[in-house]
Motif scaffolding. Structure first.
Motif: not given
Length: 196
Positions: A77-86
């Protein structure tokens, strides 16, 4: 607390989309086929806990049930940065290769160690990442970060054996999860159905 409630609602909304789509298509996916937060150990006290584990059987083929598909579902839900998602890709790659050690026993050529996930699944479940909570630019940034992560050598084997697909919830809900709204992280310009 509000973040957790919002996340739980989005996970539920995603699960309902799969259930409703299966019903429309004559496939089998019941409420108990959507299990949230199933614990999968990866050693040293760490674990991968997907937002949901999906069991989905395609409709009858020649009067019999079609293949059983399994998927780990991550809702972002975009609560973490894109790099953390990756970075979640690395955790799933660790799960894919994790062989537990049994005290007093060492793997041999005759009895090699077996990956932990094989005790539960005949095939490693595909990984579906559902994006929400951001606009088109945020979605593209997150897909770009996931695509960039695919270049890591440590992910090579995992990404060639396990389909990893990403889709915005805004595409999933109106078209249904079986529609070609999913983008493979290795080739995000393509659009495919998740159940191929």
């Amino acid at each position: 607390m509000r973040l957790k409630v919002g996340h739980a609602l989005t996970v539920t909304e995603t699960g309902l989309a799969f259930l409703q789509d299966a019903r429309r298509r004559g496939d089998v996916c019941r409420p108990m086929d959507w299990m949230t937060e199933v614990h999968h150990p990866i050693g040293k006290g760490e674990a991968v806990i997907p937002d949901a584990l999906l069991y989905y059987r395609r409709g009858p083929v020649d009067g019999e049930g079609g293949p059983m598909l399994r998927a780990f579902v991550e809702v972002d839900r975009a609560t973490m940065g894109p790099e953390r998602l990756a970075a979640k890709l690395t955790a799933y790659a660790r799960l894919h290769s994790y062989v537990p050690t049994i005290p007093g026993r060492r793997p041999t050529i005759q009895q090699p160690g077996v990956e932990e996930w094989r005790r539960r699944y005949p095939l490693f479940p595909r990984l579906l990442i559902v994006l929400d909570g951001t606009g088109p630019t945020g979605i593209e940034n997150r897909i770009t970060a996931l695509h960039a992560a695919t270049r890591e050598l440590a992910l090579y084997s995992f990404l060639h054996e396990v389909p990893v697909l990403v889709a915005p919830l805004t595409d999933l809900l109106p078209h249904g999860p079986a529609a070609p709204v999913w983008r493979p992280v290795q080739d995000p310009d393509r659009r495919v159905p998740w159940n191929i």
